[in-house]
Design an enzyme around this catalytic site. Sequence first.
Site, PDB file in Angstrom:
ATOM      1  N   HIS A 188      -3.263 -33.403  17.968  1.00 40.86           N
ATOM      2  CA  HIS A 188      -2.076 -34.159  18.370  1.00 40.86           C
ATOM      3  C   HIS A 188      -0.980 -33.213  18.840  1.00 40.86           C
ATOM      4  O   HIS A 188       0.199 -33.556  18.820  1.00 40.86           O
ATOM      5  CB  HIS A 188      -1.608 -35.030  17.202  1.00 40.86           C
ATOM      6  N   GLU A 243      10.726  -4.689   4.224  1.00 50.28           N
ATOM      7  CA  GLU A 243      10.828  -6.084   3.780  1.00 50.28           C
ATOM      8  C   GLU A 243      10.468  -6.212   2.307  1.00 50.28           C
ATOM      9  O   GLU A 243      11.156  -6.877   1.520  1.00 50.28           O
ATOM     10  CB  GLU A 243       9.880  -6.978   4.601  1.00 50.28           C
ATOM     11  N   GLY A 258      -4.613  -2.090   5.417  1.00 51.75           N
ATOM     12  CA  GLY A 258      -3.837  -3.210   4.872  1.00 51.75           C
ATOM     13  C   GLY A 258      -4.470  -4.563   5.169  1.00 51.75           C
ATOM     14  O   GLY A 258      -4.620  -5.416   4.291  1.00 51.75           O
ATOM     15  N   ARG A 259      -4.874  -4.758   6.428  1.00 54.18           N
ATOM     16  CA  ARG A 259      -5.404  -6.074   6.811  1.00 54.18           C
ATOM     17  C   ARG A 259      -6.825  -6.312   6.312  1.00 54.18           C
ATOM     18  O   ARG A 259      -7.389  -7.378   6.544  1.00 54.18           O
ATOM     19  CB  ARG A 259      -5.283  -6.269   8.330  1.00 54.18           C
ATOM     20  N   LYS A 264       9.847  -0.690  13.731  1.00 52.31           N
ATOM     21  CA  LYS A 264      10.351  -0.356  12.388  1.00 52.31           C
ATOM     22  C   LYS A 264      11.440   0.697  12.495  1.00 52.31           C
ATOM     23  O   LYS A 264      12.497   0.598  11.872  1.00 52.31           O
ATOM     24  CB  LYS A 264       9.212   0.225  11.528  1.00 52.31           C
ATOM     25  N   GLU A 303      -3.786  -6.858  15.274  1.00 50.16           N
ATOM     26  CA  GLU A 303      -3.325  -5.531  14.846  1.00 50.16           C
ATOM     27  C   GLU A 303      -4.466  -4.519  15.023  1.00 50.16           C
ATOM     28  O   GLU A 303      -4.226  -3.329  15.189  1.00 50.16           O
ATOM     29  CB  GLU A 303      -2.848  -5.575  13.380  1.00 50.16           C
ATOM     30  N   LYS A 338       0.842  -1.202   0.000  1.00 48.81           N
ATOM     31  CA  LYS A 338       0.000   0.000   0.000  1.00 48.81           C
ATOM     32  C   LYS A 338       0.880   1.257   0.000  1.00 48.81           C
ATOM     33  O   LYS A 338       0.677   2.175  -0.766  1.00 48.81           O
ATOM     34  CB  LYS A 338      -0.898  -0.044   1.240  1.00 48.81           C
TER      35      LYS A 338
HETATM   36  O1  F6P Z   1       2.860  -4.284   9.878  1.00 50.69           O
HETATM   37  C1  F6P Z   1       2.346  -3.021   9.696  1.00 50.69           C
HETATM   38  C2  F6P Z   1       1.740  -2.839   8.365  1.00 50.69           C
HETATM   39  O2  F6P Z   1       1.555  -1.475   8.260  1.00 50.69           O
HETATM   40  C3  F6P Z   1       0.425  -3.591   8.162  1.00 50.69           C
HETATM   41  O3  F6P Z   1      -0.658  -2.958   8.712  1.00 50.69           O
HETATM   42  C4  F6P Z   1       0.387  -3.678   6.675  1.00 50.69           C
HETATM   43  O4  F6P Z   1      -0.567  -4.604   6.248  1.00 50.69           O
HETATM   44  C5  F6P Z   1       1.806  -4.061   6.388  1.00 50.69           C
HETATM   45  O5  F6P Z   1       2.569  -3.293   7.292  1.00 50.69           O
HETATM   46  C6  F6P Z   1       2.274  -3.861   4.973  1.00 50.69           C
HETATM   47  O6  F6P Z   1       2.192  -2.544   4.574  1.00 50.69           O
HETATM   48  P1  F6P Z   1       2.331  -2.139   3.051  1.00 50.69           P
HETATM   49  O7  F6P Z   1       1.206  -2.746   2.295  1.00 50.69           O
HETATM   50  O8  F6P Z   1       2.258  -0.646   3.042  1.00 50.69           O
HETATM   51  O9  F6P Z   1       3.657  -2.637   2.561  1.00 50.69           O
END
Ligand code: F6P
Length: 542
Positions: free
Chosen positions: A380, A208, A263-264, A508, A349, A202
């Site tokens: 199990h 990452e 995002g979620r 972060k 979250e 987003k």
């Molecule tokens: O982990 C925090 C977060 O902001 C989530 O809410 C989000 O889904 C994720 O990082 C990824 O964010 P982006 O889509 O901006 O890379």
Amino acid sequence: MTDRVSLPQTPEWQKLLELRQKPLANLSTLFREEPSRARRYIVGAAGLVLDYSKNLVDSEILQALFALAERAGLRDATAALFRGDEVNNTEHRPALHMLLRSPGNAGAREQEVHAALTRLEDFVAKVHTGRWKGYSDKAIRTVVNIGIGGSDLGPAMAAEALAPYHVRNFTCHFVSNVDPLHLEQTLAPLDPATTLFVIASKTFTTLETMQNANAARAWALTAGVPTTELGKHFVAVSANVEKAAAFGIAPANIFPMWDWVGGRYSLWSAIGLPIALAVGMDNFRELLHGAHQMDEHFRISEPAANMPVLLGLLTYWYYHAYGTESHAVLPYVQNLHLFPAFLQQLDMESLGKQVDRDGNKLDSQSGGIIWGSAGTNGQHSFHQLLHQGTRLIPADFIAALESHSSNREAHLHLLSNCFAQSQALMEGKSQMQAHAELLQQGTPAAEAQWLAPFKVCPGNRPSNTIMMRRLTPATLGALTALYEHKVFVQSVLLNMNAFDQWGVELGKVLSSSVYQALTAGSSCTRFDASTNALINMVRDNG
Ligand code: F6P
């Protein structure tokens, strides 16, 4: 900050605490006393049936919970959510994921959504028919989604859940972790000429994802994709078109996201592109349709017939009246094995916060711990704790009447295990029963006496069972939206903003200064002694 009366101080909650003090007959007795209980505490909508009869409630408690919801303003809050009010008040945004699955086309936002779906549809068709070609004119056969959190968990969960619907000769992979092996191991068997990367972020700033996107580009270049042809192998989904373009993705290949989708809550948007590529656009639209049906159910049903409201209230009841800490989610559908992980982000979250939406410190616990895994594997493993541990852990069982497999016998074993688990949690086993059983099995009297306490299961442990005919795109959509709205209900009861996530920021920010220290010229002394020592261990190791 405001002086709003918080829910725990209201007469409605005090009444519930009084009811909690009154001894409620145990669940097995409640069923014996009222054989119609199983029929009374069951609701259905959007292809799902919720049996909530195995909960530690009676009609008086349920009425008191409905009164609590009324007191919390759930009706108005739900209307505000659907109206597009600024429910995410710290980021000054609405949370309109429901629009992404609404057939309505009236407003400007809806039109943007439908335009984006049409673009997605065109793109998916081009890829599936081979009209979208890689640099060497070969059709795309593999998609690698690079994203994390909401840009990974939802699509990965749904693509896995819908495996029986996968388009033939086409595979989807999901890379999220910045651990380089996640990407490297995924790419090792792939052919760069037929691989398409979807960079899903987003913000297009998530460390990452950017790290993995850069590594993927390097892999493609090393494997022979000419720089000028990279565009055939990289598309993006983002609300940050500028950054995605700066990465080198042609604006025509950047699918939109909007700041009014968290995002979620985003798998319904173009973030769902890998789902659409995996199962085809018709199935993706079915997924949206199922979720929309659940939206409508949630929006208009009275609390007593409203699945998300019931689930939210029951969880609130256990967290706050019983002091439970966690909630287990146990899908007895192997393809839903990523569902608990998806729910962890959705729930934790959203509800893992210590202040309410006005900035006041919560005077109750926040949301709890969501965990679980696919049955029967969990039986199990951790079910032992559910049956005999000292903690009360409410659980949701999820199952389908029919399997996509023709092996009915195995499917019936799966269902037997599912139903037997909720039955065992409820009924338990007394010491007397255990003792009698041991004697019946021929165990010597002294040994039976000694062994019986180990076999006691206290029982009276609550659970919900959510059934569907089959796990289809539509029922998956409904199930996912059910939990989204359940989380919303809990957030209203906590007077919490479910749509921000400031807590993830600190880690972060710190990770970027730790990275600087790891790559600096001198040994690290700027942090606490433990962090310095860990950093220096890496530095000393070369
Ligand atoms: O982990 C925090 C977060 O902001 C989530 O809410 C989000 O889904 C994720 O990082 C990824 O964010 P982006 O889509 O901006 O890379």
